[in-house]
Scaffold this motif. Sequence first.
Motif, short mmCIF file in Angstrom:
data_model
loop_
_atom_site.label_atom_id
_atom_site.label_comp_id
_atom_site.label_asym_id
_atom_site.label_seq_id
_atom_site.Cartn_x
_atom_site.Cartn_y
_atom_site.Cartn_z
N ASP A 85 0.20 2.68 40.18
CA ASP A 85 0.48 3.58 41.30
C ASP A 85 1.98 3.66 41.59
OD1 ASP A 85 -2.16 4.13 41.50
OD2 ASP A 85 -2.56 2.64 43.07
N LYS A 86 2.61 2.50 41.67
CA LYS A 86 4.05 2.47 41.94
C LYS A 86 4.82 3.09 40.77
CE LYS A 86 7.84 -0.41 43.49
NZ LYS A 86 8.41 -1.74 43.51
N PHE A 87 4.31 2.84 39.55
CA PHE A 87 4.94 3.39 38.36
C PHE A 87 4.95 4.92 38.43
CE2 PHE A 87 4.21 5.32 34.17
CZ PHE A 87 5.36 4.93 33.49
N ARG A 88 3.80 5.47 38.80
CA ARG A 88 3.68 6.94 38.89
C ARG A 88 4.61 7.52 39.96
NH1 ARG A 88 -0.89 9.11 36.14
NH2 ARG A 88 -2.54 7.59 35.77
N ARG A 89 4.80 6.77 41.03
CA ARG A 89 5.68 7.26 42.11
C ARG A 89 7.15 7.14 41.73
NH1 ARG A 89 1.97 4.52 45.48
NH2 ARG A 89 3.37 2.73 45.63
N LYS A 90 7.47 6.04 41.05
CA LYS A 90 8.88 5.75 40.73
C LYS A 90 9.39 6.51 39.50
CE LYS A 90 11.84 1.75 39.76
NZ LYS A 90 12.84 1.82 40.84
N TYR A 91 8.56 6.55 38.48
CA TYR A 91 8.98 7.19 37.23
C TYR A 91 8.21 8.50 37.01
CZ TYR A 91 11.18 2.71 36.00
OH TYR A 91 11.96 1.58 35.99
N ILE A 92 8.96 9.58 37.05
CA ILE A 92 8.34 10.90 36.81
C ILE A 92 8.63 11.29 35.36
CG2 ILE A 92 8.21 13.31 37.65
CD1 ILE A 92 7.67 11.21 39.89
N ILE A 93 7.58 11.60 34.64
CA ILE A 93 7.79 12.02 33.25
C ILE A 93 7.63 13.54 33.21
CG2 ILE A 93 7.02 11.75 30.85
CD1 ILE A 93 5.79 9.01 31.79
N LYS A 94 8.74 14.19 32.91
CA LYS A 94 8.73 15.65 32.94
C LYS A 94 8.77 16.21 31.51
CE LYS A 94 10.79 19.46 35.47
NZ LYS A 94 11.89 19.90 36.34
N ILE A 95 7.77 17.03 31.20
CA ILE A 95 7.71 17.63 29.86
C ILE A 95 8.44 18.98 29.91
CG2 ILE A 95 6.16 18.51 28.07
CD1 ILE A 95 4.05 16.49 29.32
N MET A 96 9.48 19.11 29.10
CA MET A 96 10.29 20.32 29.14
C MET A 96 9.72 21.44 28.25
SD MET A 96 12.42 19.16 31.23
CE MET A 96 13.79 20.30 31.34
N GLU A 97 8.78 21.08 27.41
CA GLU A 97 8.17 22.06 26.50
C GLU A 97 7.48 23.16 27.31
OE1 GLU A 97 8.19 22.29 23.01
OE2 GLU A 97 7.22 24.16 23.54
N GLU A 98 7.62 24.39 26.82
CA GLU A 98 7.01 25.50 27.55
C GLU A 98 5.68 25.95 26.96
OE1 GLU A 98 10.08 28.43 27.97
OE2 GLU A 98 11.04 27.30 29.60
N ASP A 99 5.48 25.65 25.69
CA ASP A 99 4.22 26.02 25.06
C ASP A 99 3.08 25.24 25.72
OD1 ASP A 99 2.93 27.24 22.34
OD2 ASP A 99 2.08 25.26 22.76
N GLU A 100 2.14 25.97 26.29
CA GLU A 100 1.09 25.34 27.10
C GLU A 100 0.21 24.38 26.30
OE1 GLU A 100 0.56 25.15 30.39
OE2 GLU A 100 2.46 26.22 30.56
N GLU A 101 -0.12 24.80 25.07
CA GLU A 101 -0.98 23.96 24.23
C GLU A 101 -0.30 22.63 23.89
OE1 GLU A 101 -4.02 24.42 23.85
OE2 GLU A 101 -4.53 23.06 22.21
N LEU A 102 0.98 22.74 23.52
CA LEU A 102 1.75 21.55 23.17
C LEU A 102 1.92 20.65 24.40
CD1 LEU A 102 2.83 20.80 20.45
CD2 LEU A 102 5.04 21.78 21.06
N LYS A 103 2.16 21.31 25.53
CA LYS A 103 2.33 20.58 26.80
C LYS A 103 1.06 19.80 27.14
CE LYS A 103 4.64 21.69 31.12
NZ LYS A 103 5.15 22.76 31.96
N ARG A 104 -0.07 20.46 26.91
CA ARG A 104 -1.37 19.82 27.19
C ARG A 104 -1.54 18.55 26.34
NH1 ARG A 104 -6.78 19.89 25.60
NH2 ARG A 104 -6.36 21.09 23.70
N HIS A 105 -1.15 18.68 25.07
CA HIS A 105 -1.30 17.52 24.18
C HIS A 105 -0.31 16.40 24.52
CE1 HIS A 105 -4.50 18.61 21.47
NE2 HIS A 105 -4.09 19.86 21.58
#
Lengths: 192, 125
Positions: free
Chosen positions: B71-91
């Motif tokens: 829980d704290k990990f999710r709040r502290k570290y945000i992992i942002k995917i810069m890829e725009e292709d939706e399918e790739l982003k989903r994977h």
Amino acid sequence: MTKIDSLQIIIDSLENVIKTTTLENHSDNTNRVNVWRTVLSSGIIILLFIVERIITYWASKKSRKREFIHNVILKTCIHDVRDFFKEFYGGLKSSIDYIKQYSGTVDQIQLEKNFKLNELKELKVQFDHEFISLIRSVNKSQAIKLTDVLNRIEDKATISLTDDNLLSIDMNKLENEINELKAEFFLEIYKI
Amino acid sequence: MKIDMIKYRGNSSPSYTGRSEGLSARKDANLDIFDKDNKRYIFLIPEGTTAFNPSFFLGFFFNSIKAMGVDKFRRKYIIKIMEEDEELKRHLKIDISEGIRHSVNQINSKTTGGGLLSFLNFTHR
């Protein structure tokens, strides 16, 4: 005469033994001792039997548990494990062959690579959910080791498929590497 | 604070693989120090990334999840995917969620109890 005397001595001594024994049997004290001897020896035998049963129970506890896991879980799933490896390597090989022959732009090739890789990743995740989850319920530390092997197989596929120069991939080497990981996977199953 | 993950991707590779690679990246990014402060961090997974494998995730983030909990990990570290292709982003999202799941399983493996094993122990008592 000497012969007859000797025979008589033997007969006399036998009679004496019989007499003594008969007398002992009729003696109250001797009887009590004999009863106690019988009870004690029977008690020791029963006690030894109980101790042996307890030792066998504890000694076989682990093996019975292992046997249960092997018979109920592993025996029924072992074909799925073989199928997974067969399907995974088959899928990887056919994907590489397909992309090698695919004629398209760089972007199109990349899209195909991504599509094929994601198919293999889905196969791995599905196997992880179906098989490793089951193992996790009986042996968590072995499940971690199995997951680690699966992750390395996934890495092999990712590195191979995202390689810029697919033509240079040594398929025999790749097959050997996957087979080594398969052997490692089965070894970890055996340790459960 | 934003951390661009592009430098931790392999040579000309579009993917993140390998636990040992994840561990070296973790050392380089000084995550052990970040774990102890109260700031939030955003990890940027660059465009063109095709895979963020659980093996790399475990090497990079496992010690943080172990130290602070999911829980704290999710709040502290945000992992942002810069890829725009939706399918790739989903994977890529699946890769990350698998990484978190594997981390949790690994932490739980060190604790006893639960599951069929516990049931078997109970029947043998």
